[in-house]
Design a protein around this motif. Structure first.
Motif, mmCIF file in Angstrom:
data_model
loop_
_atom_site.group_PDB
_atom_site.id
_atom_site.type_symbol
_atom_site.label_atom_id
_atom_site.label_comp_id
_atom_site.label_asym_id
_atom_site.label_seq_id
_atom_site.Cartn_x
_atom_site.Cartn_y
_atom_site.Cartn_z
ATOM 1 N N GLU A 84 0.832 -1.202 0.000
ATOM 2 C CA GLU A 84 0.000 0.000 0.000
ATOM 3 C C GLU A 84 0.871 1.257 0.000
ATOM 4 O O GLU A 84 0.573 2.236 -0.691
ATOM 5 C CB GLU A 84 -0.942 -0.011 1.204
ATOM 6 C CG GLU A 84 -1.943 1.107 1.205
ATOM 7 C CD GLU A 84 -2.874 1.127 -0.005
ATOM 8 O OE1 GLU A 84 -3.251 2.245 -0.415
ATOM 9 O OE2 GLU A 84 -3.218 0.061 -0.540
ATOM 10 N N MET A 85 1.956 1.250 0.766
ATOM 11 C CA MET A 85 2.853 2.402 0.810
ATOM 12 C C MET A 85 3.518 2.629 -0.553
ATOM 13 O O MET A 85 3.657 3.768 -0.999
ATOM 14 C CB MET A 85 3.920 2.208 1.899
ATOM 15 C CG MET A 85 3.358 2.161 3.307
ATOM 16 S SD MET A 85 2.329 3.580 3.736
ATOM 17 C CE MET A 85 3.538 4.878 3.711
ATOM 18 N N ARG A 86 3.912 1.562 -1.240
ATOM 19 C CA ARG A 86 4.525 1.688 -2.565
ATOM 20 C C ARG A 86 3.513 2.272 -3.546
ATOM 21 O O ARG A 86 3.842 3.139 -4.349
ATOM 22 C CB ARG A 86 5.018 0.335 -3.063
ATOM 23 C CG ARG A 86 5.713 0.440 -4.411
ATOM 24 C CD ARG A 86 6.170 -0.925 -4.916
ATOM 25 N NE ARG A 86 6.829 -0.826 -6.181
ATOM 26 C CZ ARG A 86 6.223 -0.636 -7.336
ATOM 27 N NH1 ARG A 86 4.919 -0.511 -7.405
ATOM 28 N NH2 ARG A 86 6.919 -0.565 -8.458
ATOM 29 N N LYS A 87 2.273 1.818 -3.467
ATOM 30 C CA LYS A 87 1.222 2.343 -4.351
ATOM 31 C C LYS A 87 1.010 3.837 -4.101
ATOM 32 O O LYS A 87 0.881 4.620 -5.046
ATOM 33 C CB LYS A 87 -0.080 1.577 -4.136
ATOM 34 C CG LYS A 87 -1.196 2.015 -5.064
ATOM 35 C CD LYS A 87 -2.461 1.211 -4.812
ATOM 36 C CE LYS A 87 -3.610 1.576 -5.699
ATOM 37 N NZ LYS A 87 -3.789 2.953 -6.017
ATOM 38 N N LYS A 88 0.991 4.248 -2.840
ATOM 39 C CA LYS A 88 0.819 5.672 -2.522
ATOM 40 C C LYS A 88 1.972 6.508 -3.081
ATOM 41 O O LYS A 88 1.756 7.593 -3.620
ATOM 42 C CB LYS A 88 0.711 5.874 -1.006
ATOM 43 C CG LYS A 88 -0.615 5.438 -0.439
ATOM 44 C CD LYS A 88 -0.670 5.681 1.059
ATOM 45 C CE LYS A 88 -1.992 5.193 1.618
ATOM 46 N NZ LYS A 88 -2.087 5.405 3.060
ATOM 47 N N ALA A 90 3.862 5.751 -5.673
ATOM 48 C CA ALA A 90 3.739 5.763 -7.132
ATOM 49 C C ALA A 90 2.646 6.734 -7.570
ATOM 50 O O ALA A 90 2.827 7.495 -8.537
ATOM 51 C CB ALA A 90 3.443 4.354 -7.646
ATOM 52 N N ASP A 91 1.520 6.735 -6.873
ATOM 53 C CA ASP A 91 0.432 7.664 -7.202
ATOM 54 C C ASP A 91 0.885 9.107 -7.037
ATOM 55 O O ASP A 91 0.574 9.975 -7.869
ATOM 56 C CB ASP A 91 -0.800 7.396 -6.332
ATOM 57 C CG ASP A 91 -1.510 6.093 -6.686
ATOM 58 O OD1 ASP A 91 -1.241 5.544 -7.783
ATOM 59 O OD2 ASP A 91 -2.326 5.615 -5.863
ATOM 60 N N LYS A 92 1.636 9.381 -5.984
ATOM 61 C CA LYS A 92 2.135 10.738 -5.737
ATOM 62 C C LYS A 92 3.098 11.159 -6.851
ATOM 63 O O LYS A 92 3.047 12.290 -7.326
ATOM 64 C CB LYS A 92 2.825 10.811 -4.382
ATOM 65 C CG LYS A 92 3.292 12.203 -4.022
ATOM 66 C CD LYS A 92 3.895 12.255 -2.641
ATOM 67 C CE LYS A 92 4.363 13.674 -2.339
ATOM 68 N NZ LYS A 92 5.065 13.752 -1.073
ATOM 69 N N ALA A 93 3.976 10.247 -7.286
ATOM 70 C CA ALA A 93 4.914 10.557 -8.367
ATOM 71 C C ALA A 93 4.158 10.872 -9.658
ATOM 72 O O ALA A 93 4.536 11.778 -10.404
ATOM 73 C CB ALA A 93 5.885 9.400 -8.580
ATOM 74 N N LYS A 94 3.086 10.152 -9.924
ATOM 75 C CA LYS A 94 2.269 10.414 -11.118
ATOM 76 C C LYS A 94 1.620 11.789 -11.018
ATOM 77 O O LYS A 94 1.622 12.561 -11.973
ATOM 78 C CB LYS A 94 1.197 9.337 -11.286
ATOM 79 C CG LYS A 94 1.730 8.015 -11.736
ATOM 80 C CD LYS A 94 0.628 6.977 -11.802
ATOM 81 C CE LYS A 94 1.185 5.587 -11.936
ATOM 82 N NZ LYS A 94 0.140 4.569 -11.809
ATOM 83 N N PRO A 101 2.184 8.378 -16.579
ATOM 84 C CA PRO A 101 0.873 7.983 -16.057
ATOM 85 C C PRO A 101 0.392 6.619 -16.564
ATOM 86 O O PRO A 101 -0.463 5.998 -15.960
ATOM 87 C CB PRO A 101 -0.054 9.101 -16.517
ATOM 88 C CG PRO A 101 0.672 9.831 -17.580
ATOM 89 C CD PRO A 101 2.122 9.581 -17.386
ATOM 90 N N VAL A 102 0.960 6.146 -17.665
ATOM 91 C CA VAL A 102 0.544 4.853 -18.213
ATOM 92 C C VAL A 102 1.375 3.719 -17.627
ATOM 93 O O VAL A 102 0.853 2.750 -17.080
ATOM 94 C CB VAL A 102 0.640 4.857 -19.755
ATOM 95 C CG1 VAL A 102 0.306 3.483 -20.312
ATOM 96 C CG2 VAL A 102 -0.267 5.913 -20.340
ATOM 97 N N THR A 103 2.701 3.837 -17.706
ATOM 98 C CA THR A 103 3.561 2.741 -17.265
ATOM 99 C C THR A 103 3.981 2.867 -15.812
ATOM 100 O O THR A 103 4.361 1.893 -15.192
ATOM 101 C CB THR A 103 4.846 2.677 -18.105
ATOM 102 O OG1 THR A 103 5.609 3.862 -17.892
ATOM 103 C CG2 THR A 103 4.527 2.532 -19.584
ATOM 104 N N GLY A 104 3.954 4.080 -15.267
ATOM 105 C CA GLY A 104 4.378 4.297 -13.897
ATOM 106 C C GLY A 104 5.878 4.467 -13.750
ATOM 107 O O GLY A 104 6.375 4.734 -12.664
ATOM 108 N N ALA A 105 6.626 4.331 -14.873
ATOM 109 C CA ALA A 105 8.074 4.486 -14.816
ATOM 110 C C ALA A 105 8.434 5.942 -14.547
ATOM 111 O O ALA A 105 7.761 6.861 -15.019
ATOM 112 C CB ALA A 105 8.706 4.025 -16.121
ATOM 113 N N LEU A 106 9.515 6.147 -13.793
ATOM 114 C CA LEU A 106 9.967 7.501 -13.520
ATOM 115 C C LEU A 106 10.455 8.155 -14.804
ATOM 116 O O LEU A 106 11.090 7.518 -15.638
ATOM 117 C CB LEU A 106 11.078 7.516 -12.475
ATOM 118 C CG LEU A 106 10.630 7.145 -11.045
ATOM 119 C CD1 LEU A 106 11.831 7.143 -10.120
ATOM 120 C CD2 LEU A 106 9.586 8.104 -10.525
ATOM 121 N N ILE A 107 10.156 9.438 -14.939
ATOM 122 C CA ILE A 107 10.546 10.197 -16.124
ATOM 123 C C ILE A 107 11.898 10.851 -15.862
ATOM 124 O O ILE A 107 12.083 11.521 -14.860
ATOM 125 C CB ILE A 107 9.491 11.273 -16.462
ATOM 126 C CG1 ILE A 107 8.156 10.593 -16.767
ATOM 127 C CG2 ILE A 107 9.955 12.148 -17.607
ATOM 128 C CD1 ILE A 107 6.997 11.565 -16.897
#
Length: 110
Positions: A84-88, A90-94, A101-107
């Motif tokens: 859950e913490m990892r998902k949060k 990742a959502d914040k980074a997006k 926003p599609v792959t979730g990879a860092l830009i």
């Protein structure tokens, strides 16, 4: 096989850790090491029916026989679900535009 085992019993809290060294007869179990170390008196919040234990991060049972040099670790429950913490994060980074926003990879900003 040695006559005596040199064992450590460890319990860590966020602000400190307790590591106790003791010498036990060969054939001693993890439960015997925990009880004889005195750690249960120092940390009455430990409940061996609830807290998991391990040796160097490998889960074990209270009845497992110890080897010379083992470090019996008593684990606390997690205060947050790691997934859950990892998902949060990742959502914040997006949201901040730091992730695709599609792959979730860092830009990369090079």
């Amino acid at each position: 096989m040695p006559d005596a085992l040199h064992i450590e019993v460890a319990y860590a809290l966020p602000e400190r850790q307790t590591v106790l060294a003791l010498k036990l007869p060969a054939g001693s179990t993890a439960q015997q090491a925990i009880e004889q170390s005195g750690i249960l008196q120092r940390h009455p919040e430990i409940d061996l029916s609830v807290n998991k234990i391990g040796i160097y991060s490998r889960p074990i049972k209270l009845a497992d026989v110890l080897q010379d040099g083992d470090r019996v670790e008593i684990y606390r429950g997690l205060i947050a679900d790691p997934r859950e913490m990892r998902k949060k994060r990742a959502d914040k980074a997006k949201e901040e535009g730091r992730a695709n926003p599609v792959t979730g990879a860092l830009i990369s900003r090079d």
